[in-house]
Write a protein that holds these residues in place. Sequence first.
Motif, short mmCIF file in Angstrom:
data_model
loop_
_atom_site.label_atom_id
_atom_site.label_comp_id
_atom_site.label_asym_id
_atom_site.label_seq_id
_atom_site.Cartn_x
_atom_site.Cartn_y
_atom_site.Cartn_z
N LYS A 68 21.08 31.39 -18.09
CA LYS A 68 20.97 30.78 -16.77
C LYS A 68 22.01 29.69 -16.65
CE LYS A 68 17.74 28.43 -13.67
NZ LYS A 68 18.77 28.03 -12.80
N LEU A 69 22.77 29.72 -15.58
CA LEU A 69 23.74 28.67 -15.31
C LEU A 69 23.25 27.83 -14.15
CD1 LEU A 69 25.46 30.66 -17.01
CD2 LEU A 69 27.41 29.86 -15.71
N GLU A 70 23.52 26.53 -14.25
CA GLU A 70 23.13 25.59 -13.20
C GLU A 70 24.37 24.77 -12.83
OE1 GLU A 70 20.03 21.88 -12.54
OE2 GLU A 70 20.12 22.87 -14.47
N TYR A 71 24.73 24.83 -11.56
CA TYR A 71 25.91 24.11 -11.08
C TYR A 71 25.53 22.67 -10.74
CZ TYR A 71 29.65 22.64 -7.97
OH TYR A 71 30.66 21.94 -7.38
N ILE A 72 26.27 21.72 -11.36
CA ILE A 72 26.05 20.30 -11.09
C ILE A 72 27.40 19.60 -11.15
CG2 ILE A 72 24.98 18.16 -11.88
CD1 ILE A 72 22.73 19.83 -13.06
N VAL A 125 30.59 21.27 -12.59
CA VAL A 125 30.41 21.84 -13.93
C VAL A 125 29.18 22.75 -13.91
CG1 VAL A 125 29.88 21.25 -16.32
CG2 VAL A 125 31.42 19.81 -15.01
N TYR A 126 29.21 23.76 -14.77
CA TYR A 126 28.05 24.65 -14.92
C TYR A 126 27.40 24.40 -16.27
CZ TYR A 126 29.59 27.20 -10.82
OH TYR A 126 29.92 27.55 -9.54
N LYS A 127 26.12 24.03 -16.23
CA LYS A 127 25.35 23.91 -17.46
C LYS A 127 24.82 25.29 -17.81
CE LYS A 127 23.68 19.17 -17.07
NZ LYS A 127 22.47 18.33 -17.10
N ILE A 128 24.83 25.62 -19.09
CA ILE A 128 24.38 26.93 -19.56
C ILE A 128 23.08 26.74 -20.34
CG2 ILE A 128 24.94 28.95 -20.97
CD1 ILE A 128 27.94 28.09 -20.60
N LEU A 130 19.39 23.73 -23.25
CA LEU A 130 20.79 23.55 -22.88
C LEU A 130 21.65 24.07 -24.03
CD1 LEU A 130 22.91 22.46 -20.91
CD2 LEU A 130 22.70 20.25 -22.05
N THR A 131 22.50 25.04 -23.74
CA THR A 131 23.31 25.70 -24.76
C THR A 131 24.76 25.26 -24.71
OG1 THR A 131 21.87 27.62 -24.66
CG2 THR A 131 24.03 27.98 -25.61
N GLY A 132 25.25 24.92 -23.53
CA GLY A 132 26.64 24.53 -23.41
C GLY A 132 27.00 24.25 -21.97
N TYR A 133 28.31 24.17 -21.74
CA TYR A 133 28.84 23.86 -20.42
C TYR A 133 30.03 24.77 -20.14
CZ TYR A 133 26.31 19.46 -21.08
OH TYR A 133 25.35 18.52 -21.31
N MET A 146 37.48 35.06 -12.56
CA MET A 146 36.03 34.98 -12.41
C MET A 146 35.67 34.38 -11.07
SD MET A 146 35.39 32.13 -15.42
CE MET A 146 35.99 33.19 -16.70
N MET A 147 34.50 34.75 -10.61
CA MET A 147 34.02 34.26 -9.33
C MET A 147 33.05 33.11 -9.59
SD MET A 147 32.09 36.34 -6.29
CE MET A 147 33.42 37.52 -6.21
N LEU A 148 33.20 32.04 -8.81
CA LEU A 148 32.31 30.91 -8.92
C LEU A 148 30.91 31.29 -8.42
CD1 LEU A 148 34.68 28.08 -7.66
CD2 LEU A 148 34.01 28.55 -10.02
N GLY A 149 29.93 30.56 -8.90
CA GLY A 149 28.54 30.80 -8.54
C GLY A 149 27.72 30.94 -9.81
N GLU A 150 26.49 30.47 -9.77
CA GLU A 150 25.65 30.49 -10.97
C GLU A 150 25.45 31.90 -11.50
OE1 GLU A 150 22.20 28.33 -9.62
OE2 GLU A 150 23.20 26.39 -9.88
N LYS A 151 25.04 32.80 -10.63
CA LYS A 151 24.79 34.18 -11.06
C LYS A 151 26.10 34.86 -11.45
CE LYS A 151 22.73 38.51 -9.56
NZ LYS A 151 22.17 39.27 -8.46
#
Length: 173
Positions: free
Chosen positions: A13-17, A20-23, A30-33, A149-154
Motif C-alpha cells: 500500500k502506498l500513501e501519498y504525503i 512523497v509516497y510512503k510504502i 512502514l517499509t520505505g519511501y 511510471m504513472m503517479l498515484g498510490e495505486k
Amino acid sequence: MFGRRNKNDNLWKLEYIDSVYKIYDWDKNLTGYFFPNYNIDIHEHEDDKSLADHEIEDKIIEQMNKEKKSVKGGNLMLPMIKLQLLDNNEGIHLDYVISSLEENAQRTRIWKQWIEDNRQEFKIIGSSVYTAREDRNILSIVLGVDSDMMLGEKELGNTLKPVLDRLHRDELI
C-alpha cells in the motif's frame, strides 16, 4: 521489518504525503519511501508572481499527482541495516562491536550483490546509503529507478510491486 504474508495479502500500500509516497506492507508496517523524479522547471509555471519558488513547485507537484501524470523514475528508500551500536550506552564490549560490524558488513555485501544481480531487470541506475532520520542506528539504501511510471498510490504501487516482492522474497525487506 520481515513479515510473513498470506496468499491474499500480497499487496503493498502506498500513501501519498507531501510529494512523497510512503510504502506499507500487508501488516501496515512502514517499509520505505518512494520519491518520484518530478523534473519540474518552475520558471515554466510562474503563473502567480506572489508565490515563492517552493510554493510554485509544491503546487505543480500536487497537480501532477492529482492528474496522475507520468514521470521518469524516482528514488526508492528502504532500510538496509540496523547497527545497534550508536545508542546512548557507553562502554560497549569490543567483541560485541566486532560481531555487529561483521554481521552488518555481510548484509551490506548481500545488498550490493542483489543490486548487481537485479540492476537491469528493475532499471536500477544507482544507489546511495543514508542514516535514517528517525533512528541513527539504521542505514537506509536509496535505489535510483529509471522507468516510466504513472503517479498515484495505486499506479505506483503496481509499478513498484515487482521490485518490492523480489526484495521481500530475498529477505531484504
